[in-house]
Design a protein around this motif. Structure first.
Motif, mmCIF file in Angstrom:
data_model
loop_
_atom_site.group_PDB
_atom_site.id
_atom_site.type_symbol
_atom_site.label_atom_id
_atom_site.label_comp_id
_atom_site.label_asym_id
_atom_site.label_seq_id
_atom_site.Cartn_x
_atom_site.Cartn_y
_atom_site.Cartn_z
ATOM 1 N N SER A 160 -6.091 -10.711 -5.944
ATOM 2 C CA SER A 160 -6.545 -10.748 -7.336
ATOM 3 C C SER A 160 -7.705 -11.683 -7.615
ATOM 4 O O SER A 160 -8.001 -11.948 -8.767
ATOM 5 N N LEU A 161 -8.371 -12.209 -6.587
ATOM 6 C CA LEU A 161 -9.381 -13.240 -6.853
ATOM 7 C C LEU A 161 -10.394 -12.758 -7.897
ATOM 8 O O LEU A 161 -11.161 -11.836 -7.672
ATOM 9 N N TYR A 162 -10.372 -13.429 -9.061
ATOM 10 C CA TYR A 162 -11.243 -13.066 -10.175
ATOM 11 C C TYR A 162 -12.714 -13.148 -9.749
ATOM 12 O O TYR A 162 -13.086 -14.141 -9.122
ATOM 13 N N PRO A 163 -13.581 -12.216 -10.057
ATOM 14 C CA PRO A 163 -13.348 -11.014 -10.876
ATOM 15 C C PRO A 163 -13.047 -9.753 -10.057
ATOM 16 O O PRO A 163 -13.284 -8.644 -10.522
ATOM 17 N N THR A 164 -12.524 -9.912 -8.844
ATOM 18 C CA THR A 164 -12.217 -8.730 -8.028
ATOM 19 C C THR A 164 -10.732 -8.406 -8.142
ATOM 20 O O THR A 164 -9.931 -9.233 -8.578
ATOM 21 N N THR A 165 -10.366 -7.210 -7.712
ATOM 22 C CA THR A 165 -8.950 -6.863 -7.601
ATOM 23 C C THR A 165 -8.792 -5.765 -6.556
ATOM 24 O O THR A 165 -9.682 -4.935 -6.390
ATOM 25 N N ALA A 166 -7.691 -5.818 -5.823
ATOM 26 C CA ALA A 166 -7.401 -4.767 -4.845
ATOM 27 C C ALA A 166 -6.547 -3.664 -5.457
ATOM 28 O O ALA A 166 -6.193 -2.711 -4.789
ATOM 29 N N TRP A 167 -6.195 -3.848 -6.750
ATOM 30 C CA TRP A 167 -5.254 -2.921 -7.386
ATOM 31 C C TRP A 167 -6.001 -1.867 -8.193
ATOM 32 O O TRP A 167 -6.878 -2.188 -8.979
ATOM 33 N N ARG A 220 0.847 -1.203 0.000
ATOM 34 C CA ARG A 220 0.000 0.000 0.000
ATOM 35 C C ARG A 220 0.886 1.258 0.000
ATOM 36 O O ARG A 220 0.650 2.193 -0.773
ATOM 37 N N LEU A 221 1.926 1.246 0.835
ATOM 38 C CA LEU A 221 2.817 2.412 0.901
ATOM 39 C C LEU A 221 3.584 2.582 -0.410
ATOM 40 O O LEU A 221 3.763 3.702 -0.895
ATOM 41 N N MET A 222 4.046 1.465 -0.979
ATOM 42 C CA MET A 222 4.778 1.533 -2.254
ATOM 43 C C MET A 222 3.907 2.200 -3.325
ATOM 44 O O MET A 222 4.370 3.068 -4.071
ATOM 45 N N CYS A 223 2.646 1.781 -3.393
ATOM 46 C CA CYS A 223 1.758 2.320 -4.423
ATOM 47 C C CYS A 223 1.518 3.815 -4.224
ATOM 48 O O CYS A 223 1.456 4.576 -5.189
ATOM 49 N N LYS A 224 1.381 4.230 -2.976
ATOM 50 C CA LYS A 224 1.219 5.664 -2.703
ATOM 51 C C LYS A 224 2.419 6.436 -3.240
ATOM 52 O O LYS A 224 2.281 7.512 -3.811
ATOM 53 N N ALA A 225 3.602 5.859 -3.037
ATOM 54 C CA ALA A 225 4.819 6.544 -3.489
ATOM 55 C C ALA A 225 4.931 6.521 -5.016
ATOM 56 O O ALA A 225 5.456 7.455 -5.612
ATOM 57 N N LEU A 226 4.435 5.454 -5.636
ATOM 58 C CA LEU A 226 4.541 5.348 -7.099
ATOM 59 C C LEU A 226 3.557 6.287 -7.792
ATOM 60 O O LEU A 226 3.863 6.869 -8.835
ATOM 61 N N GLY A 227 2.362 6.395 -7.213
ATOM 62 C CA GLY A 227 1.332 7.211 -7.871
ATOM 63 C C GLY A 227 0.693 6.490 -9.028
ATOM 64 O O GLY A 227 0.891 5.284 -9.239
ATOM 65 N N LYS A 228 -0.053 7.248 -9.841
ATOM 66 C CA LYS A 228 -0.926 6.668 -10.861
ATOM 67 C C LYS A 228 -0.156 6.022 -12.025
ATOM 68 O O LYS A 228 -0.636 5.052 -12.611
ATOM 69 N N ASP A 229 0.998 6.584 -12.362
ATOM 70 C CA ASP A 229 1.671 6.152 -13.587
ATOM 71 C C ASP A 229 2.674 5.037 -13.331
ATOM 72 O O ASP A 229 3.890 5.201 -13.507
ATOM 73 N N ALA A 230 2.138 3.906 -12.910
ATOM 74 C CA ALA A 230 2.970 2.718 -12.684
ATOM 75 C C ALA A 230 2.180 1.485 -13.091
ATOM 76 O O ALA A 230 0.952 1.476 -13.032
ATOM 77 N N VAL A 231 2.911 0.474 -13.552
ATOM 78 C CA VAL A 231 2.333 -0.835 -13.861
ATOM 79 C C VAL A 231 2.989 -1.838 -12.927
ATOM 80 O O VAL A 231 4.214 -1.844 -12.794
#
Lengths: 392, 319
Positions: free
Chosen positions: B62-69, B38-49
């Motif tokens: 990632s349990l289909y069809p849901t995602t936490a990402w 969660r912290l990594m994603c905050k630091a990365l921001g929107k423009d990351a894959v």
């Protein structure tokens, strides 16, 4: 423009003409001439693809799975041990529905260590969900590579162009290399059905429970079925522009034939000569070349073979504990017909051993002179046999 | 004042308020790895894959069809998130150049657990770092194959009991020492290499921000406390990470263009026993073995201090 090209170089020319975005490959004999030619194109500024010189075949395909998910048109090439190392990700590429195209140069699997032609490497991948197209000559290699991109991107399945080691990969032949603008008409730039998008983020290749997995597999099965009819319409478009087409199978003088020889790859060319010679002697023999092995064109095969009395399948491959792999599939395709021809399975040319006109004629004679097959697999040209099986 | 209100007061200046790894995932109670993501994603921001190796985080999120990402997310098998990430990085680069996608820079970020990084994914990671892609790799190390049920990995510490190397009358748990992956990455001349732990959230976020700015390969090794696998109390996940740093078991540092610096410093290391005794995986260790661990930790820590004190940035070493 006509050029004199190796089969390997014909692949590379097609990849250049297809305006591929990302190439990722690892060297293995006899595939190396393909990737070397593409590397030269890059060094000369003739292609604008990004070329990843990865550290293994497993990573070569992994990189393309990433790149294709990103929306890129992709290419890789391998042989034998390299294809075996990719096995896990072959399943992945089809499961993820990515239109990756690969040139696979048929080479024997070790041990014994052998770099020569043998189809067991690619045929062992028959259940991975890849379209498989076996080619006979360099022109067909070039054309099939372009067709494979169109086909793969239409049905969202990966495709393998397959060529025999050395007999095709390293043999020079005149090839009509089409003009770029004509290729662009046949193969426009890739419009991915899904891709990485920051403004519409998606999750790819998630965890899937039993209540959805089967439906996903069924979708792949449907796409494979659709591939057979799509090949016909895509080759129609190709024919309109370039004047050439191949078909999932090719039937040569099968209509009135008592015996039909079934071949794939370069053995087909040799067999064409044998058919001509035997026909000149008054023998009622035909040839069925199988180009598309996955999906297996069962209807076309049935209608071509059902009127013959005997079928002689030549396999440059073997499934231990069973038979030659083309023979298996032909038998399965014919078994529900009300009137079926006898199927003789011949194993020849493993590990690059030459399959000459003389050998093919002996296969024909053996089929004609035997009422029923002496065994499910007849190994041709063995230097020692201990079990009394037929030898030529 | 509630924590949430307090957060609103000062955190926006330190931390991106947007969430890209959201609630609803199925991580265990006290999972420090989910917090780190969660912290990594905050630091990365929107423009990351995100390119995720098979493992806990792939399965729980990632349990289909849901995602936490809320970022584009791609799972490609176990051994190859670095290879797949290099393909994503290459595709984004070439498609931007050809004008097929929008021109803004998007960072490819490969992630994996310790099994997917130290062990089965090491070759692909080495290849990707050697090739020098614009790729950030973050290893979330919980020190065993936790997803499959606490099996021993190359990152499992000496003496830890796991399900494939359990302690018993004839065994004292893992008999080898933990692999030093960070040094392996530094040996690749990667321009930015760091260790981090979500117990020091601002330090970790700053490191992700720095790594994101590198136009080339970068590597961050995150210690992710796993209460389930370490057999410790789930509410101790944060303090356990701090203890790992305070005892010198997991020093938190960065290496920028060859220059080492400790980013979390302690005047004096605490005894490793303070860390080991809170975890069931070490409960069988004899005083002798604890002493062995203590000596090794100090030795490794001193080796690191020696580098911090004596190694120069590459730019200072030019002919």
């Amino acid at each position: 423009m006509k050029q004199v090209l190796e089969g390997s170089q014909a692949v590379a020319e097609a990849v250049k003409l297809a305006r591929v975005d990302v190439i990722s490959a690892y060297p293995i004999t006899p595939q190396t001439h393909i990737v070397e030619r593409l590397s030269d194109f890059g060094a000369e500024g003739k292609i604008s693809a990004k070329y990843l010189r990865v550290e293994s075949e497993h990573s070569a395909l992994a990189a393309l799975i990433g790149a294709a998910t990103g929306g890129a048109r992709t290419f890789t090439s391998t042989s034998s041990q390299g294809l075996a190392l990719m096995h896990e990700l072959l399943h992945w590429a089809s499961g993820a529905r990515l239109p990756i195209v690969m040139a696979e140069v048929n080479r024997a699997l070790a041990p014994g260590w052998n770099i020569w032609a043998d189809q067991t490497d690619s045929l062992a991948q028959r259940d991975t969900g890849w379209i498989q197209l076996y080619c006979e000559n360099s022109q067909e290699v070039l054309d099939s590579t372009l067709i494979a991109y169109n086909l793969a991107e239409t049905v969202n399945l990966p495709a393998m162009i397959i060529l025999d080691a050395f007999y095709l990969s390293h043999t020079y032949e005149p090839v009509d290399v089409p003009e770029q603008d004509l290729v662009d008409r046949f193969l426009p730039s890739l419009k991915p059905k899904f891709q990485i998008d920051q403004d519409d983020p998606q999750a790819f290749s998630s965890l899937v429970t039993p209540n959805a997995y089967m439906e996903m597999r069924y979708n792949i099965a449907q796409a494979m079925d659709e591939t057979i009819s799509q090949l016909d319409s895509i080759e129609g478009k190709f024919h309109d522009i370039f004047g050439r087409r191949y078909g999932a199978i090719e039937s040569v003088q099968c209509e009135d034939a008592d015996i039909v020889m079934v071949t794939s790859g370069t053995i087909t060319s040799t067999c064409r000569q044998v058919i001509r010679d035997l026909r000149a002697q008054g023998e009622k023999v035909g040839l069925c070349k199988i180009k598309m092995f996955r999906p297996f064109p069962i209807d076309a095969i049935r209608s071509t073979l059902q009127n013959a009395n005997k079928i002689a399948v030549i396999d440059r491959n073997f499934s231990f504990g069973a038979t030659g792999i083309f023979a298996q599939e032909i038998r399965a395709a014919l078994c529900n017909l009300p009137r079926r021809p006898l199927v003789f399975g011949y194993v020849a040319g493993l590990g690059g051993r030459d399959v000459t006109t003389g050998i093919i004629e002996s296969i024909y004679r053996c089929t004609k002179d035997t009422d029923v097959p002496l065994s499910e697999s007849i190994w041709i040209g063995l230097q020692e046999v201990s079990d009394g099986r037929a030898r030529s | 004042m509630s924590i949430v209100a307090n957060f609103d007061l000062y955190a926006p200046r330190l931390v991106n308020k947007e969430e890209y790894f959201v609630h609803g995932h199925r991580a265990c109670q006290g999972c420090a790895e989910a917090l780190a993501i969660r912290l990594m994603c905050k630091a990365l921001g929107k423009d990351a894959v995100i390119i995720n190796a098979t493992g806990c985080m792939e399965v729980v999120s990632s349990l289909y069809p849901t995602t936490a990402w809320k970022l584009p997310w791609l799972h490609v098998a176990f051994p190859n998130s670095a290879a797949a990430g290099s393909g994503v990085s290459a595709a984004l680069k070439v498609l931007r150049r050809k004008g097929k996608i929008s021109d803004r820079p998007v960072k490819a970020v490969s992630i994996g657990g310790d099994g997917g990084t130290f062990d089965i994914g090491l070759q692909a990671l080495s290849g990707a770092m050697e090739r020098g892609h614009d790729l950030l790799y973050v290893c979330f190390d919980n020190e065993a194959y936790m997803n499959t049920g606490i099996q021993r990995s190359g990152a499992t510490p000496f003496g830890a009991s796991t399900t494939t190397h359990p302690a018993g009358p004839a065994s004292t748990g893992k008999s080898a020492w933990k692999k030093n992956l960070t040094e392996i990455m530094i040996a690749h001349n990667v321009p930015y290499v760091a260790t981090a732990c979500p117990s020091y959230p601002i330090d970790f976020i700053r490191k992700v921000e720095k790594a994101k700015k590198v136009k080339g390969p970068a590597f961050i090794h995150v210690l992710a406390v796993c209460p389930t696998g370490w057999r410790c109390a789930s509410e101790k996940a944060i303090s356990m990470g701090r203890l790992a740093s305070e005892t010198g078991v997991f020093p938190i540092y960065e290496v920028v263009d060859g220059k080492y610096s400790l980013t979390i410093k302690h005047d004096k290391l605490r005894p490793v026993a303070d860390y080991l005794k809170l975890q069931g995986r070490f409960r069988h260790l004899s005083p002798d073995m604890v002493k062995q661990v203590q000596e090794r930790v100090v030795q490794e820590y001193n080796k690191l201090l020696d580098k911090v004190d004596n190694l120069h940035a590459w730019s200072e070493l030019k002919g």
